[in-house]
Design an enzyme around this catalytic site. Structure first.
Site, PDB file in Angstrom:
ATOM      1  N   ASP A  97       0.822  -1.215   0.000  1.00 39.63           N
ATOM      2  CA  ASP A  97       0.000   0.000   0.000  1.00 39.63           C
ATOM      3  C   ASP A  97       0.857   1.267   0.000  1.00 39.63           C
ATOM      4  OD1 ASP A  97      -1.958  -1.863   0.377  1.00 39.63           O
ATOM      5  OD2 ASP A  97      -2.820  -0.944   2.171  1.00 39.63           O
ATOM      6  N   ASP A  98       0.216   2.370  -0.309  1.00 43.30           N
ATOM      7  CA  ASP A  98       0.722   3.739  -0.122  1.00 43.30           C
ATOM      8  C   ASP A  98       1.733   4.211  -1.180  1.00 43.30           C
ATOM      9  OD1 ASP A  98      -0.812   3.413   2.111  1.00 43.30           O
ATOM     10  OD2 ASP A  98       0.735   3.945   3.563  1.00 43.30           O
ATOM     11  N   HIS A 157       4.017  -2.224   2.979  1.00 38.76           N
ATOM     12  CA  HIS A 157       4.102  -0.881   2.388  1.00 38.76           C
ATOM     13  C   HIS A 157       5.442  -0.746   1.687  1.00 38.76           C
ATOM     14  CE1 HIS A 157       1.220  -0.736   5.703  1.00 38.76           C
ATOM     15  NE2 HIS A 157       0.594   0.208   5.010  1.00 38.76           N
TER      16      HIS A 157
END
Ligand code: NI
Length: 234
Positions: free
Chosen positions: A59-60, A201
């Site tokens: 993610d991110d 991440h």
């Protein structure tokens, strides 16, 4: 015809019958034997051939340095993962997104801004999701089908109104909290089982290092890595 002749013909007939029975009986046993052999040989093999599957998700991102580093490691290992991209981080890194697509990874949406969606006006949430989908499609030519809401924050109203498949996770690596490769690896290996979706991440170097170490370890344990769409089909 004399009695002897009839007797001899009768004997001959009986002998032919007996030979037939022997022959067919033999064939029957051969066929049955072969079937049993096939069954006993194939069963354990079939079992060993069903691999344990897990999905690594990031993610991110993308991150200018760490995402390409991760992509290099994945390419080397022939592993495909899922990225939930955040619009704010995409601008200026379009080439990285193109590379993800070209190398067979699945690109999902993490919405445009990292916000708690249930705390916002629904219109704002829908705009943020739409803006990110348009941005991703303008780069890859494909609208993302999968959405991971930031913080996993979601509710039934949003579920009804957003026409995407939401993807959460079953293993939280806590990589953002540890920012320590060894700790992150240990947490993932402790918690991971067949069918898990692992949350990571790609905006930390420690996460990239941990992910590649986890891949090498779990592959030795018979795991294969798939994208979330492959896992969700089962
Ligand atoms: Ni996030």
């Amino acid at each position: 015809m004399s009695w002897m002749k009839i007797k001899r013909q009768g004997m001959l007939f009986l002998m032919i019958m007996a030979m037939d029975i022997l022959l067919f009986g033999g064939l029957f046993f051969i066929v049955r034997d072969r079937e049993e052999t096939v069954r006993t040989v194939d069963q354990p093999k079939a079992k060993a051939m069903i691999p344990k599957q897990v999905a690594l998700t990031f993610d991110d991102g993308p991150h200018a340095d760490f995402t390409p580093m991760l992509l290099d490691g994945l390419k080397e290992r022939g592993v495909k993962v899922t990225f939930f991209l955040m619009g704010e981080n995409i601008e200026g890194k379009e080439e990285i997104v193109k590379r993800m697509e070209a190398e067979g990874h699945l690109i999902g949406s993490h919405s445009y801004k990292h916000q708690q969606m249930t705390k916002l006006q629904e219109g704002t949430v829908l705009d943020s999701i739409e803006k990110n989908s348009e941005l991703i499609a303008s780069i890859t030519g494909k609208y993302p089908l999968y959405l991971r809401p930031p913080y996993g924050d979601w509710n039934d109203t949003l579920e009804n109104d957003v026409n995407m498949t939401t993807v959460f996770w079953t293993v939280d690596s806590l990589d953002w909290k540890y920012q320590n490769t060894a700790k992150t690896v240990r947490k993932i290996l402790q918690d991971t089982d067949d069918g898990d979706i692992i949350l990571m991440h790609d905006i930390f170097k420690t996460s990239v290092d941990a992910a590649l170490e986890v891949i090498d370890t779990l592959e030795k344990e018979g795991y294969t890595f798939v994208t979330v769409d492959e896992l969700l089909i089962d």
